[in-house]
Design an enzyme around this catalytic site. Sequence first.
Site, PDB file in Angstrom:
ATOM      1  N   HIS A 250     -15.921  30.955 -16.459  1.00  0.00           N
ATOM      2  CA  HIS A 250     -14.333  31.616 -16.227  1.00  0.00           C
ATOM      3  C   HIS A 250     -14.441  32.580 -14.940  1.00  0.00           C
ATOM      4  O   HIS A 250     -13.581  32.545 -14.070  1.00  0.00           O
ATOM      5  CB  HIS A 250     -14.271  32.315 -17.223  1.00  0.00           C
ATOM      6  CG  HIS A 250     -12.973  33.289 -17.274  1.00  0.00           C
ATOM      7  ND1 HIS A 250     -11.761  32.914 -18.286  1.00  0.00           N
ATOM      8  CD2 HIS A 250     -12.495  34.660 -16.755  1.00  0.00           C
ATOM      9  CE1 HIS A 250     -10.905  34.017 -17.943  1.00  0.00           C
ATOM     10  NE2 HIS A 250     -11.288  34.815 -16.973  1.00  0.00           N
ATOM     11  N   GLU A 251     -15.601  33.335 -14.670  1.00  0.00           N
ATOM     12  CA  GLU A 251     -15.864  34.113 -13.755  1.00  0.00           C
ATOM     13  C   GLU A 251     -16.044  33.467 -12.335  1.00  0.00           C
ATOM     14  O   GLU A 251     -15.474  33.794 -11.309  1.00  0.00           O
ATOM     15  CB  GLU A 251     -16.964  35.143 -13.864  1.00  0.00           C
ATOM     16  CG  GLU A 251     -16.828  36.016 -14.955  1.00  0.00           C
ATOM     17  CD  GLU A 251     -15.509  36.559 -15.248  1.00  0.00           C
ATOM     18  OE1 GLU A 251     -14.765  36.951 -14.334  1.00  0.00           O
ATOM     19  OE2 GLU A 251     -15.279  37.120 -16.704  1.00  0.00           O
TER      20      GLU A 251
ATOM     21  N   CYS B 157      -7.664  36.509 -20.284  1.00  0.00           N
ATOM     22  CA  CYS B 157      -8.018  37.134 -19.005  1.00  0.00           C
ATOM     23  C   CYS B 157      -7.531  38.543 -18.642  1.00  0.00           C
ATOM     24  O   CYS B 157      -6.288  38.623 -19.048  1.00  0.00           O
ATOM     25  CB  CYS B 157      -7.720  36.116 -17.988  1.00  0.00           C
ATOM     26  SG  CYS B 157      -8.121  36.583 -16.199  1.00  0.00           S
ATOM     27  N   LEU B 158      -8.279  39.365 -18.070  1.00  0.00           N
ATOM     28  CA  LEU B 158      -7.644  40.778 -17.807  1.00  0.00           C
ATOM     29  C   LEU B 158      -6.734  40.600 -16.631  1.00  0.00           C
ATOM     30  O   LEU B 158      -5.875  41.567 -16.440  1.00  0.00           O
ATOM     31  CB  LEU B 158      -9.045  41.848 -17.412  1.00  0.00           C
ATOM     32  CG  LEU B 158     -10.062  42.026 -18.436  1.00  0.00           C
ATOM     33  CD1 LEU B 158     -11.224  42.532 -17.781  1.00  0.00           C
ATOM     34  CD2 LEU B 158      -9.292  42.874 -19.379  1.00  0.00           C
TER      35      LEU B 158
ATOM     36  N   GLN C 203     -11.091  39.919  -9.077  1.00  0.00           N
ATOM     37  CA  GLN C 203     -10.423  40.516  -9.726  1.00  0.00           C
ATOM     38  C   GLN C 203     -10.028  42.166  -9.492  1.00  0.00           C
ATOM     39  O   GLN C 203      -9.017  42.767  -9.828  1.00  0.00           O
ATOM     40  CB  GLN C 203     -10.741  40.614 -11.250  1.00  0.00           C
ATOM     41  CG  GLN C 203     -10.500  39.309 -11.678  1.00  0.00           C
ATOM     42  CD  GLN C 203     -11.125  39.206 -13.175  1.00  0.00           C
ATOM     43  OE1 GLN C 203     -12.125  39.088 -13.506  1.00  0.00           O
ATOM     44  NE2 GLN C 203     -10.123  39.248 -14.228  1.00  0.00           N
TER      45      GLN C 203
ATOM     46  N   HIS D  94     -12.787  32.562 -11.024  1.00  0.00           N
ATOM     47  CA  HIS D  94     -12.091  33.451 -10.054  1.00  0.00           C
ATOM     48  C   HIS D  94     -12.730  33.513  -8.777  1.00  0.00           C
ATOM     49  O   HIS D  94     -11.851  33.927  -7.923  1.00  0.00           O
ATOM     50  CB  HIS D  94     -12.322  35.023 -10.805  1.00  0.00           C
ATOM     51  CG  HIS D  94     -11.458  35.025 -12.086  1.00  0.00           C
ATOM     52  ND1 HIS D  94     -10.197  35.298 -12.010  1.00  0.00           N
ATOM     53  CD2 HIS D  94     -11.803  35.423 -13.432  1.00  0.00           C
ATOM     54  CE1 HIS D  94      -9.745  35.664 -13.032  1.00  0.00           C
ATOM     55  NE2 HIS D  94     -10.454  35.925 -14.175  1.00  0.00           N
TER      56      HIS D  94
ATOM     57  N   GLY E  78     -16.293  40.070 -19.218  1.00  0.00           N
ATOM     58  CA  GLY E  78     -16.714  39.682 -17.903  1.00  0.00           C
ATOM     59  C   GLY E  78     -15.845  40.208 -16.517  1.00  0.00           C
ATOM     60  O   GLY E  78     -14.466  40.370 -17.369  1.00  0.00           O
TER      61      GLY E  78
HETATM   62  O1  GNR Z   1     -12.606  39.567 -21.932  1.00  0.00           O
HETATM   63  C1  GNR Z   1     -12.404  38.466 -21.444  1.00  0.00           C
HETATM   64  N1  GNR Z   1     -12.524  37.630 -22.335  1.00  0.00           N
HETATM   65  C2  GNR Z   1     -12.527  36.034 -22.367  1.00  0.00           C
HETATM   66  C3  GNR Z   1     -12.589  35.397 -23.461  1.00  0.00           C
HETATM   67  C4  GNR Z   1     -12.969  34.045 -23.489  1.00  0.00           C
HETATM   68  C5  GNR Z   1     -13.213  33.543 -22.232  1.00  0.00           C
HETATM   69  C6  GNR Z   1     -13.215  34.227 -21.034  1.00  0.00           C
HETATM   70  C7  GNR Z   1     -13.072  35.743 -21.074  1.00  0.00           C
HETATM   71  S1  GNR Z   1     -13.410  36.516 -19.638  1.00  0.00           S
HETATM   72  C8  GNR Z   1     -12.168  37.878 -20.080  1.00  0.00           C
HETATM   73  C9  GNR Z   1     -12.415  38.933 -18.900  1.00  0.00           C
HETATM   74  C10 GNR Z   1     -11.536  38.449 -17.705  1.00  0.00           C
HETATM   75  O2  GNR Z   1     -10.642  38.274 -17.254  1.00  0.00           O
HETATM   76  N2  GNR Z   1     -12.865  37.892 -16.883  1.00  0.00           N
HETATM   77  O3  GNR Z   1     -12.474  37.607 -15.720  1.00  0.00           O
HETATM   78 NI    NI Z   2     -10.619  36.447 -16.213  1.00  0.00          NI
END
Ligand code: GNR
Ligand code: NI
Length: 165
Positions: A133-134, A91-92, A51, A137, A46
Amino acid sequence: MTILNILQFPDPKLRIRAKPIDNLDEKLQTKIDDMFETMYDAKGIGLAGTQVDFHKRLLVTDVSIDKDEPHVLINPVILSTDGIVESNEGCLSVPGFQDDVQRAKNIIVKYLDRDGASKETEMSGLLAICVQHEIDHLNGKLFIDYLSEAKKQKVRKLIRKLEKD
Ligand code: GNR
Ligand code: NI
């Protein structure tokens, strides 16, 4: 197509609250394509506008194994949730660190798709976790914000170490 730069913690821009999108123009379509390219290149499931320093309410996700189920969510709103799950997240924007946080198990989310069509979809499993999660952000929130101060300290130390070399 362009691979965009991904902001990394503790960049203060990750704390900006994204603004609603009011027109779906050609520039937005290009941004969506660039975000997918950036997400696939980084091996993420995601990516939120925030980001990539684009502070509009846009997220992309693809949690499929074969990377052939892209979803675009514009102005997403979680209408209801059901159940709680532990989710081991990374998270990236926080490279090299992962930990468990709690998320809703199932969500009903309302959003516009990339054509501007209004959708109301029930999501579960990894897709539900990723969308939560997104959306965090887009609100300037990171998964590490849910962790104890001691663990956050550990993340800061790790990032400083990564930045040195
Ligand atoms: O690549 C991602 N893996 C992930 C694993 C578990 C819960 C959420 C994520 S999102 C993350 C990519 C990212 O940072 N998205 O904002
Ligand atoms: Ni993230």
